[in-house]
Design a protein around this motif. Structure first.
Motif, short mmCIF file in Angstrom:
data_model
loop_
_atom_site.label_atom_id
_atom_site.label_comp_id
_atom_site.label_asym_id
_atom_site.label_seq_id
_atom_site.Cartn_x
_atom_site.Cartn_y
_atom_site.Cartn_z
N UNK A 1 13.00 5.11 8.20
CA UNK A 1 13.70 4.37 9.24
C UNK A 1 13.98 2.95 8.74
N UNK A 2 14.90 2.22 9.38
CA UNK A 2 15.18 0.84 8.95
C UNK A 2 13.93 -0.04 9.04
N UNK A 3 13.96 -1.15 8.30
CA UNK A 3 12.85 -2.11 8.30
C UNK A 3 12.57 -2.61 9.72
N UNK A 4 11.30 -2.74 10.04
CA UNK A 4 10.87 -3.21 11.36
C UNK A 4 10.50 -4.69 11.27
N UNK A 5 11.06 -5.53 12.15
CA UNK A 5 10.64 -6.94 12.20
C UNK A 5 10.78 -7.46 13.62
N UNK B 1 0.82 -1.20 0.00
CA UNK B 1 0.00 0.00 0.00
C UNK B 1 0.86 1.26 0.00
N UNK B 2 0.20 2.37 -0.28
CA UNK B 2 0.82 3.68 -0.18
C UNK B 2 -0.15 4.63 0.51
N UNK B 3 0.38 5.45 1.41
CA UNK B 3 -0.39 6.53 2.05
C UNK B 3 0.39 7.82 1.82
N UNK B 4 -0.23 8.75 1.12
CA UNK B 4 0.45 9.98 0.75
C UNK B 4 -0.42 11.19 1.07
N UNK B 5 0.21 12.34 1.19
CA UNK B 5 -0.53 13.56 1.36
C UNK B 5 0.12 14.68 0.58
N UNK B 6 -0.66 15.72 0.34
CA UNK B 6 -0.19 16.87 -0.43
C UNK B 6 -0.71 18.12 0.23
N UNK C 1 2.91 9.92 3.82
CA UNK C 1 2.32 10.28 5.11
C UNK C 1 3.11 9.61 6.24
N UNK C 2 2.97 10.11 7.45
CA UNK C 2 3.76 9.63 8.58
C UNK C 2 3.51 8.14 8.86
N UNK C 3 2.31 7.64 8.54
CA UNK C 3 1.96 6.24 8.84
C UNK C 3 2.11 5.32 7.62
N UNK C 4 2.71 5.80 6.56
CA UNK C 4 2.84 4.99 5.35
C UNK C 4 3.74 3.77 5.59
N UNK C 5 3.27 2.59 5.18
CA UNK C 5 4.05 1.35 5.23
C UNK C 5 3.85 0.64 3.90
N UNK C 6 4.86 0.70 3.05
CA UNK C 6 4.72 0.11 1.72
C UNK C 6 4.47 -1.40 1.81
N UNK D 1 6.86 -8.09 9.77
CA UNK D 1 7.89 -7.36 9.03
C UNK D 1 7.22 -6.20 8.32
N UNK D 2 7.74 -4.99 8.54
CA UNK D 2 7.12 -3.80 7.96
C UNK D 2 8.18 -2.84 7.43
N UNK D 3 7.81 -2.10 6.41
CA UNK D 3 8.65 -1.02 5.92
C UNK D 3 8.79 0.03 7.02
N UNK D 4 9.97 0.61 7.15
CA UNK D 4 10.20 1.62 8.17
C UNK D 4 9.38 2.88 7.96
N UNK D 5 9.12 3.58 9.04
CA UNK D 5 8.33 4.81 9.02
C UNK D 5 9.04 5.92 8.25
N UNK D 6 8.30 6.73 7.47
CA UNK D 6 8.92 7.87 6.78
C UNK D 6 9.52 8.86 7.79
#
Length: 469
Positions: A396-400, A313-318, A337-342, A365-370
């Motif tokens: 941030x580094x990958x979270x697992x 997924x993608x969470x973006x803002x403008x 966005x701050x909560x985006x996790x690809x 396992x999650x993509x790191x926070x922007x």
């Protein structure tokens, strides 16, 4: 150098009543008290904030017939927002004890929802909710020229807080600003056969409390802001479509979604979020969007059960400028966005060793926070001032993490009276130091800039005793 504390107290009193075979009701009184604290030892002060609310709910269900079920409900929530109290921790601290102005609000909602079995293949759910939000009076509220709390300086090319022209106080019985919105929702499910179905849905929602996350600071800090005189509620619209299929002992579910949000808030560059009594002076309104694909593969039977869930997924803002002369944030371009996790992957397994023992394991396992990193610095009047890259352009580094649990039930066949179980668990079994934030500072010994990773939770063993009677 600093510490975070947070927690939530929660009480729910519920009364269920069956009037007859067609009517059922549920009444609830819910109290919640969320607190967030921050201690900064290097500047010798503590900061405590929180939200308290009282929620009254009444839901009524009517089983009209085998093909129609209706639900009706009302709810009323009273909020008290405590933006925070700042207190010095030492006698030499340059910080004065100060309580920020508390804010109050009253949210109400009424809804009707229906489930309709059109045929053996088609099921429809449709409903409508009417929500309202009243921002109540407070001790002091600023007044600004042209109702603009935030100005843009073309000469300096920066946003600046506007100076209030006056302020006024009002009673909590008064309404400063009110909002009323419609929230329709609709979904349809179609069964292709006994093991296969597809679905689609649409919903529109309104959120009157804004969460603003600061990913620039070394201390994770979230700001909760109620809608009011200067801030409009967020309006979200989401569409989704999904597919479900049973294959023997397994099932697979997929869903794709797209969501848009109006009036999404973000703070200006250089904003001071801590102990700010006029947050309207540091916020800009923009828009947001989120889209993605979710896949769930589940094993439903046997001694070994579990699932694999993956979301892409993608969470973006403008946040563009309010005029053609203003840059907004990131020059009005889309950013994470701050909560985006690809990527978000979860593996869960449960194994029935025997009737008394159940074993469990969970891996995430999650993509790191922007995050926004400094990309340079300049010297001004003997001070070195950092410059930053575009908002949320790094991560941030990958979270697992891997968790284990073992549940022991002494008397698994007992169905009445005192029933109990023991749960032995191990959180973050291999002690992964997942980064909450990364801060940069100059090493006094080497005179070189260094990055420091902050990790909060390492390995945590726990024992839990559960009982019911």
């Amino acid at each position: 150098l600093f510490g975070n504390t947070f927690g939530n107290s929660f009480v729910n009193v519920r009364w269920n009543h069956i009037y007859n075979e067609k009517w059922f009701s549920n009444a609830s009184v819910i109290y919640s008290d969320y607190n967030y604290g921050l201690e900064l030892q290097f500047v010798e002060f503590t900061f405590d904030s929180g939200i308290t609310n009282m929620n009254l709910k009444y839901d009524l269900t009517n089983f009209v017939n085998d093909k129609v079920k209706m639900k009706y409900g009302i709810n009323s929530i009273y909020y008290e927002f405590d933006p925070g109290r700042i207190k010095p921790t030492t006698s030499t601290s340059g910080i004065n004890d100060r309580q920020l102005i508390k804010k109050y609000a009253w949210e109400n909602g009424v809804y009707a929802d229906g489930e309709f079995k059109i045929s053996n293949q088609i099921n429809i759910n449709a409903g409508l909710r009417i929500s309202s939000f009243n921002r109540l009076g407070q001790e002091s509220l600023n007044i600004y020229e042209n109702n603009q709390p935030l100005l843009y300086s073309e000469d300096l090319e920066i946003y600046e807080s506007a100076a209030p022209t006056a302020s006024f106080s009002s009673s909590r019985s008064e309404t400063l600003k009110s909002f009323v919105n419609l929230e329709p929702r609709f979904s349809i499910a179609y069964s292709l056969d006994d093991n296969t179905s597809i679905k689609a849905s649409y919903q529109r929602i309104n959120q009157y409390i804004h969460l603003i996350s600061n990913t620039n600071a070394p201390t994770p800090f979230d700001l909760y802001v109620p809608s009011g005189t200067f801030i409009e509620p967020q309006k979200g619209t989401q569409v989704a479509a999904g597919f479900f299929k049973n294959i023997g002992n397994y099932s697979i579910e997929t869903e794709t979604f797209y969501k848009t949000v109006q009036n999404r808030l973000d703070y200006i560059d250089g904003a001071d979020l801590i102990a700010n009594d006029a947050v309207e002076q540091i916020l800009l309104e923009g828009e947001a969007r989120a889209y993605g694909l979710e896949v769930l593969l589940r094993k439903n039977e046997g001694k070994l059960q579990g699932w694999i869930a993956y979301t892409l997924s993608r969470s973006e803002q403008r946040t563009p400028g309010r005029t053609a002369l203003e840059p907004g944030i990131n020059n009005g371009e889309w950013y994470s966005a701050a909560w985006d996790k690809t990527h978000d992957l979860t593996l869960t397994a449960n194994y029935e060793l025997n009737r008394k023992w159940d074993l469990g394991a969970n891996f995430t396992l999650q993509t790191g926070q922007p995050i926004t990193y400094p990309n340079g610095q300049y010297e001004f009047d003997g001070l070195f001032i950092p410059t930053f890259e575009a908002r949320n352009s790094s991560r941030l580094p990958i979270v697992h993490r891997l968790d284990f649990s073992a549940t022991y039930t002494p008397k698994p066949n007992k169905k009445n009276g005192w029933q109990s179980s023991w749960v032995f668990s191990l959180y973050n079994a291999y002690n992964r130091r997942n980064a909450v934030s990364i801060s940069f500072a100059e090493n006094e010994d080497t005179n070189r800039n260094e990055a420091t990773r902050l990790a909060i939770f390492g390995v945590i063993p726990a024992i839990t005793y559960n009982f019911k009677f």
